[in-house]
Structure formats: C-alpha cells, structure tokens
Design a protein around this motif. Structure first.
Motif, short mmCIF file in Angstrom:
data_model
loop_
_atom_site.label_atom_id
_atom_site.label_comp_id
_atom_site.label_asym_id
_atom_site.label_seq_id
_atom_site.Cartn_x
_atom_site.Cartn_y
_atom_site.Cartn_z
N CYS A 1 0.83 -1.20 0.00
CA CYS A 1 0.00 0.00 0.00
C CYS A 1 0.87 1.25 0.00
N LYS A 2 1.96 1.22 0.76
CA LYS A 2 2.86 2.37 0.80
C LYS A 2 3.50 2.63 -0.56
N GLY B 1 2.10 1.98 -3.35
CA GLY B 1 1.10 2.35 -4.35
C GLY B 1 0.40 1.19 -5.03
N ARG B 2 0.49 -0.03 -4.50
CA ARG B 2 -0.22 -1.17 -5.11
C ARG B 2 -1.73 -0.95 -5.03
N LYS B 3 -2.44 -1.23 -6.13
CA LYS B 3 -3.88 -1.08 -6.18
C LYS B 3 -4.62 -2.39 -5.97
#
Length: 457
Positions: A147-148, A150-152
């Motif tokens: 998440c940090k 930038g994974r969607k």
C-alpha cells in the motif's frame, strides 16, 4: 467403523507426520488400547496423500503405544488447487490482532527495500468477514508495504476457517520466521493462551498427550525459553500497559518509557523484570538472626508508613497488635483512635517497645545504663576500657547531672542516693542538716524507697 474414503492402504504409524497443534487425550487412548485387546481393531486414521495426519490422533497414539508396525489408514484425496485472486486494495484490511500484537509502527524498511528491488509480493491469505471485505490472516506486513508503494490490488488466496482458533493459529504461523521483540513475543503468547483455553474446553479440560505445563509450551512457541522467563516477560508487559496513560513527568511515566525501551528489543527480560519486581527483604546480618515479628496484644512503636507520628508529639505512634494477618502484617489499634477503628500495618513499619521494668531495681538500672553508667549498684563512673579513662564530655561531671530539671533531676538524685551506704547517707545528710539524727535519716530512706516503688508499679 464408518469409512470416509474408499482408498484405504496400510501404513507405518511411525512415518505419519503429526502437526504440533494436534494432541492426544490420554483417557481416550487408554480406552482404545483396552478395546484393541478385546477385538483387535484400531479406529479410523486419516492422512493426506503426503502422509500428514488429518484425523485420528488418539488412534495413532494408541497404535504406537501398542507397537503396531502397520495400520490401515484412509487417504484423503487432494482438494482442488486454490487459484489466487486479484483483489482490490479497498477490499482488504490488516487483521486487528496483527496490529495488537506487532504494533502499528513496525520497522518494515528491510521488507520495503526487498520488494522495491524484486517487485514481488507474496500471495496474501485472507478470509471474508461477511461485509464484503476480507481480513488478511497472512501477509499483513507485505500488504502494508505494498500500500505504501502504491499497489492497487494484491494476489490473495481466500480461505474459510472452521473456527476462530484455527484462524488465530494461521495468523501466528504466518509470522514464525520474523524477528520479534520481547513485547511482541509476549502478545503472541497471550493469544496462544486464549487458543489453549478454548481448545481445553473442547477436551473437557483434559490435557493432551505429553503437553507439559501451559506456560512452558507457550514459552517454547514464542521463543522465550522457560515458563518462568515467559511469566516475567508477561508481568513486564502488563506493567507497561498499566502505565501507558500515566501523566508525563510522573514516576510511572518514566517507568513506562524504560519498559518500552527494554521490551522493544529481542532480549532483556531480566532487565525489564527488575524494574517491576518487589524489592526483596534485606538479608540477615548473620545466620542466627531472625526477622522480628510481634505477638498479639503486644504494644509496638510505629516507626514508618502513613501512621508515623500521626497522634504523637514525640515523632512516633504507639499501637497494640490485635490480629496477626500473615507473615508480614497485622491488624493494629492505634492509641487515640476510636475503639472500633483498626489499621493494617506491615511489620517493617513497627518495632518492639523496650520491656518495662518490673521492679525499682530494674528501673534504676535502666536509667543508670542510659546515663552511661554500669549496671552494678556500686559503680560510680561510666564503664570505659582499662587505662583509657572516661570520655572527655563526662570527666567533669559528678554522679548527679545538676543541669537536669524536673523528674530527670529527681530520678538522678534518687539513683545517687540509693548507691550510698547508710553511713555515707548519714554523712551527706548531716552536711545538709547537721542536727539530723539516725532515726530521722532512716525514716527519710524508707519513705524515698517506698515512693520510688509505688511510682514504678
């Protein structure tokens, strides 16, 4: 005997792999052994195609105890391979217990560097929570880093657990390989305790085969060595939690900061426990010395604690011991309090009063010794080492301290008079009153002795 699968085969019971979370029930094992001696039948044992035990831990344990070389087992067919799904980040969340155990602010810099270098994040294991979202059971750290970065979406294997305890076990198993702090190990241990309690209920409180004590098993699971070490670490974490809301600058807040620093390391349980354990009583000065304890109805002097000097202008309070409540304290009545009021006072906050004299001679001897004189009635000077002489401050003083006033002067004069023989008494009194005769002197002597005896009584 109900068959669950048609594909039975003979198997060496010693080659069957048993998971560490499976434990046998000694009572049931004993019943199976008795039944085997009667009919020669071992109940169902189910294994996977890889030889791992699925069901029948009690039957397998009985077969091993009976030294069976071959047993018939049912082989559970392989389930369909679960295909991971790509699930949006918005539909996933970190397991609440993961945050409670490992904290919200973990140092994941090494994992972040590895993921940035390889671009690979392992498949997460999650379980649906019934609201359309999925609770991550394994891979929480990878999810945070992803998440940090930038994974969607993430590759996720969805799994339905048969019980809450099974889900907790999977959560703990997913963190086996990581380095943990003392605090994290303890919080894992507390979760293991919850799992153990629930599983004990299903066994009706009976322990499994060869389990050992609960604290020793948990200490081994979480990497804290012995059960005693685990208990000390757990006590330190409990103290940490209790001091978390202490006001900044207070003693408890300082203790919280010290504990937090120590417990954030992989080792150092002893250092943390020293901050919270009670101070041991000082050792006796010699082997024959014993700790003083009062007796019931004994008068004692309060020398410490909240009652010191509470009702006495002399700087100490006197009390009467009513009931001994244990090896370290007693219920006491303090002089000046209402009769129905009692106080719990520790022994180390009191001391014995000097034994009151039971005769005029004892009273005079005690007074004589307190003034620095010996206990012998004929001794006129303080006791000193031979060839040394009396102390400087006493060299110019007489038997009687003429600077004293009131009752002290009267007592000292009485001591001096009682030291004299009748002849010496007569000589002294004649100097004061030359016309004094022997009969009047004898009357004065008897009156003085009678008065002192009455006062002492």
């Amino acid at each position: 005997m109900t068959q669950k699968f048609n594909n039975f085969k003979p198997c060496d019971p010693y080659e069957i792999k048993v998971s560490s979370n499976l434990t046998a029930d000694n009572l049931i094992v004993a019943e199976i052994i008795d039944s085997f001696h009667a009919d020669g039948v071992i109940p169902d044992i189910t294994i996977t195609e890889d030889g791992e035990l699925v069901e029948g831990i009690n039957a397998l344990t009985a077969a091993i105890r009976l030294e069976q070389k071959i047993v018939m087992v049912a082989v559970q067919p392989s389930l369909e391979i679960s295909v991971p799904l790509l699930i949006s980040t918005e539909l996933l969340y970190v397991h609440p217990l993961n945050s409670a155990i490992y904290g919200e602010n973990e140092d994941l810099s090494a994992l972040e560097a590895a993921i940035q270098e390889t671009g690979w994040i392992k498949t997460l294991v999650a379980t649906p929570d019934g609201s359309g979202k999925n609770r991550i059971v394994s891979g929480n750290s990878c999810f945070k880093v992803g998440c940090k970065l930038g994974r969607k979406e993430f590759s996720v294997e969805l799994k339905i657990f048969n019980s809450q305890q099974e889900e907790f076990r999977a959560l703990l198993a997913g963190n086996v390989g990581r380095e943990k702090t003392i605090e994290q190990k303890v919080r894992e241990g507390l979760l293991w305790e919850e799992i153990e309690r629930e599983e004990a209920k299903s066994r009706m409180g009976r322990a499994g085969l060869g389990e050992g004590s609960v604290r020793d098993r948990i200490a081994k699971k979480v990497g804290l060595g012995s059960g005693v070490n685990y208990e000390h670490a757990a006590a330190s974490v409990k103290a940490l939690d209790e001091a978390a809301d202490a006001p900044i600058g207070s003693v408890r807040h300082q203790q919280y900061q010290q504990l937090k620093q120590i417990l954030s390391k992989p080792r150092g349980v002893d250092a943390a426990y020293k901050l919270i354990k009670p101070e041991p009583p000082p050792p006796p000065t010699n082997q024959t010395q014993r700790r003083w304890t009062p007796k019931e109805f004994e008068r004692v002097k309060i020398i410490n604690g909240p009652h010191k000097g509470a009702m006495s202008t002399t700087g100490c309070t006197y009390a009467i011991v009513r009931i001994i409540t244990g090896p370290f304290s007693a219920i006491c009545y303090i002089e000046g309090d209402p009769e129905d009021k009692r106080h719990q006072i520790a022994f180390n906050q009191m001391e014995a009063l000097p034994t009151p004299p039971t005769s005029v001679t004892q009273e005079l001897n005690q007074k004589q010794q307190s003034l620095g004189f010996g206990s012998k009635r004929s001794q006129l000077l303080p006791e000193v080492s031979r060839n040394v002489g009396p102390p400087v401050e006493q060299q110019s003083s007489s038997i009687t301290n003429l600077n004293a006033t009131g009752d002290v002067l009267v007592t000292e004069v009485a001591i001096a008079l009682l030291k004299l023989t009748p002849k010496q008494m007569y000589e002294v009194m004649c100097r004061v009153q030359p016309e004094l005769d022997a009969s009047r002197l004898e009357a004065i002597w008897k009156a003085l002795e009678k008065s002192l005896a009455h006062k002492a009584a």
